[in-house]
Design a protein around this motif. Structure first.
Motif: not given
Length: 133
Positions: A4-11, A31-37, A54-56
């Protein structure tokens, strides 16, 4: 088992531009799930990391291999999340200020209430502590 892949965007300072770039990178990362900070720099990085974690945790089971991509401050949060999740197999940090950034110092002076910016400042306690772990 597929990771499962996640992409954590910068501010990001220009959301329309960074949103488009994040979507492109997430697509290129399988197709990583984008997570905003959370808080956009208004939270300390440890607190933002807890919230992203917690989201992950909601999205992936304990046995699901995880890959976390992080851009800028997102790379620091990705690293922090990986330290407490053994199922994280890879962290890919893109343009991440692992030594801190002097560019954050004017933002700290201008916006004294942004703990996230204080955390990524060159020589900050957070940066030094992350490097030790």
């Amino acid at each position: 088992m597929e990771a499962k892949s996640f992409f954590i965007a910068g501010t990001g300072v220009m959301p329309p531009l960074t949103d488009a770039v994040c979507r492109d990178i997430a697509r290129d990362c399988g197709g990583a799930k984008i997570i905003s900070i959370p808080g956009g720099g208004r939270l300390s990085l440890p607190e933002a990391s807890r919230r992203v974690g917690a989201i992950i945790d909601r999205e992936a089971t304990d046995s699901t291999p995880i890959v976390i991509y992080g851009w800028s401050m997102g790379g620091l949060i990705a690293s922090e999340c990986a330290l407490v999740r053994p199922q994280v197999h890879h962290v890919v940090a893109i343009s991440t200020p692992f030594r801190g950034t002097k560019m954050a110092l004017p933002l700290v002076l201008l916006f004294k209430l942004l703990p996230g910016m204080r955390d990524i400042a060159w020589g900050s306690d957070y940066i030094l502590g992350l490097a030790e772990r």
